[in-house]
Design an enzyme around this catalytic site. Sequence first.
Site, PDB file in Angstrom:
ATOM      1  CB  SER A 120      -0.886  -0.081   1.281  1.00 45.63           C
ATOM      2  OG  SER A 120      -1.285   1.257   1.440  1.00 45.63           O
ATOM      3  CD  GLU A 173      -2.076   5.475   4.593  1.00 46.59           C
ATOM      4  OE1 GLU A 173      -1.812   6.610   5.457  1.00 46.59           O
ATOM      5  OE2 GLU A 173      -2.515   5.506   3.409  1.00 46.59           O
ATOM      6  CE1 TYR A 205      -4.299  -1.521   5.714  1.00 43.40           C
ATOM      7  CE2 TYR A 205      -3.025   0.731   4.811  1.00 43.40           C
ATOM      8  CZ  TYR A 205      -3.782  -0.785   4.723  1.00 43.40           C
ATOM      9  OH  TYR A 205      -3.857  -1.019   3.347  1.00 43.40           O
TER      10      TYR A 205
END
Length: 331
Positions: A130, A132, A154
Amino acid sequence: MTSAPRALITGITGQDGLYLAELLLTKGYDVFGLIRGQNNPKYELVQSTVPGVQLLTGDLTDLSSLMRALDASQPTEVYNLGAISFVAYSWENAHVTTEVTAKGVLNILEATRLHCGSTPAAVRFYQASSSEMFGKVQQVPQREQTLLWPRSPYGVAKVFGHYMTINYRESYGMHASSGILFNHESPRRGPEFVTRKVSQAVARISLGLQDRLAMGNLEARRDWGFAGDYVEAMWRMLQQAAADDYVVSTGQTHTIRELLDVAFARVGIDDWSGYVDQDQQFVRPAEVDLLIGDASKAAEVLGWKPTVGFTELVNMMVDSDLQAQQNLAGR
Ligand code: GDP
């Protein structure tokens, strides 16, 4: 005649699982989906959306259930899309996010390795990494080699899964690829994510079903693409002779304000200031401010390009929610 390719997808109940299953069914795959928990409320959704998928029970935190799923499906490709994926939730639920989103990757990699025995590359493996992971970005735009600096539990969990995938490739010779996907959205996106939250609220406001919309940080920017395009990139990664890592993104960013502009404009509202409140509960302890991806490697090696632009994506989502809300109201 060679037999049909076979895919096992974890995270089949999510947006990407459904789009990927549709894509693979069109390509003639036998598709298996891993579904978690007793009486999973999304069971029917999966069965009605992709009836060709065979569902197997299992959980990323339970290694033996993954081994059973691999045994039952005998896949040629494994797509690990399962995760606890909502960033805001991950601060309050850091441990369970780590169990599933980080250690779950190790479990499915290990189960796949054991399943392959002496032929470690017999099953091709995809890990859903991801953007992220870039968090406090160290380079703009972000590429495959950009230093990772996650800004949420996360993100930290995704970094673990990403490096573990690379480690299994390098240590055991597995055909394990990691797609570093930037935000990707669709009418199937969960309503906790900002695009869908906005498209649903705008549809309801325009139909007179809702008055106001409470939002967090309007200045955050994201590189948003269409999930249907992104699952194509996943599949292409596993068709390469050698496994590798790829950034998948549009290379364009927009603010939450622009998202509101486009979504409200779709229902004929040009000035949305009277409908939107700022609410601290939606502001995050730490923010990733400028995620923008450079997908030139995916373009060159995979021949992949996004086909749906930002305005088209937001319009698609608002239109779909208008239809859904009208259907609900008409019942
Ligand atoms: P993420 O990139 O995986 O965290 O996807 P989200 O769709 O949850 O959030 C995207 C961005 O929208 C983040 O920077 C949030 O801070 C911002 N944002 C602003 N208001 C909201 C809101 O009300 N809900 C959510 N989910 N995000 C919001």
